[in-house]
Design an enzyme around this catalytic site. Sequence first.
Site, short mmCIF file in Angstrom:
data_model
loop_
_atom_site.label_atom_id
_atom_site.label_comp_id
_atom_site.label_asym_id
_atom_site.label_seq_id
_atom_site.Cartn_x
_atom_site.Cartn_y
_atom_site.Cartn_z
CG HIS A 1 -1.95 -0.98 1.36
ND1 HIS A 1 -2.02 -1.67 2.20
CD2 HIS A 1 -3.14 -1.36 0.39
CE1 HIS A 1 -3.29 -2.72 1.98
NE2 HIS A 1 -3.64 -2.47 1.01
CB SER B 1 -4.25 -7.01 4.24
OG SER B 1 -4.12 -5.59 3.80
P1 ADP Z 1 -9.85 -3.88 -0.98
O1 ADP Z 1 -10.48 -4.83 -0.08
O2 ADP Z 1 -10.46 -2.73 -1.62
O3 ADP Z 1 -9.05 -4.58 -2.49
P2 ADP Z 1 -6.95 -3.71 -0.13
O4 ADP Z 1 -6.63 -3.16 0.91
O5 ADP Z 1 -6.82 -5.26 -0.09
O6 ADP Z 1 -8.41 -3.15 -0.29
O7 ADP Z 1 -6.22 -3.16 -1.36
C1 ADP Z 1 -6.34 -1.54 -1.61
C2 ADP Z 1 -5.77 -1.22 -3.06
O8 ADP Z 1 -4.30 -1.49 -2.61
C3 ADP Z 1 -6.35 -2.27 -4.14
O9 ADP Z 1 -6.23 -1.60 -5.38
C4 ADP Z 1 -5.12 -3.26 -4.23
O10 ADP Z 1 -4.89 -3.75 -5.39
C5 ADP Z 1 -3.97 -2.55 -3.65
N1 ADP Z 1 -2.65 -3.25 -3.09
C6 ADP Z 1 -3.04 -3.99 -2.30
N2 ADP Z 1 -1.73 -4.54 -1.88
C7 ADP Z 1 -0.81 -4.22 -2.88
C8 ADP Z 1 0.54 -4.52 -3.01
N3 ADP Z 1 1.38 -5.31 -2.47
N4 ADP Z 1 0.87 -3.97 -4.53
C9 ADP Z 1 0.36 -2.69 -5.21
N5 ADP Z 1 -0.95 -2.77 -4.65
C10 ADP Z 1 -1.43 -3.35 -3.80
#
Ligand code: ADP
Length: 162
Positions: free
Chosen positions: A17, A132
């Site tokens: 993130h 996550s």
């Molecule tokens: P959601 O439940 O909306 O997917 P997340 O917290 O899992 O929420 O993810 C929020 C955003 O961050 C999403 O667009 C996801 O693809 C991106 N994201 C999560 N982990 C990573 C990572 N390791 N690298 C790049 N983007 C990420």
Amino acid sequence: MRRAIFPGSFDPPTNGHLDIIKRSLPLFDEIIIAVLNNPEKNPMFTVEERCEMIQKILPEVENGKCCLTVDSFSGLTADFARRKQATAIVRGIRAISDYEYELRMALMNRRLEPTIETVFLMAAEEYAYVSSNLMKQVFTLGGRVEGLVPELVENRMREKLG
Ligand code: ADP
């Protein structure tokens, strides 16, 4: 004024993130990290805890001229973006498996709010497998997640699991 929201669950926030936040800094004047209030998903951390963790780790990011804020929301992402007068929704893409879901969401959000564009940024190679959920699974089973989540997040997960 180029204002974007970066919506997500952030349960917990990871270095993946943070990497997306860093990549989006040069593109916008203001980025609102928007934590989704989703109690039905049984999150490990409350929305307040997630916001507080993000607030505390943001100083790790050299934000230059871009203003970074943290907020939480319930309901439709498109509604939240409109309320905040944002013109873009930032999302990260790690793999093809993310693409299909993200494409559907982006098209739906465009239908709901045609003036807001979804901007996709590609994950850093070293965090492309970091999610996550994987962090929670590995940590819960006693594995190391050092270097994949900020130290503060690792400590908070340890406290949570007692
Ligand atoms: P959601 O439940 O909306 O997917 P997340 O917290 O899992 O929420 O993810 C929020 C955003 O961050 C999403 O667009 C996801 O693809 C991106 N994201 C999560 N982990 C990573 C990572 N390791 N690298 C790049 N983007 C990420």
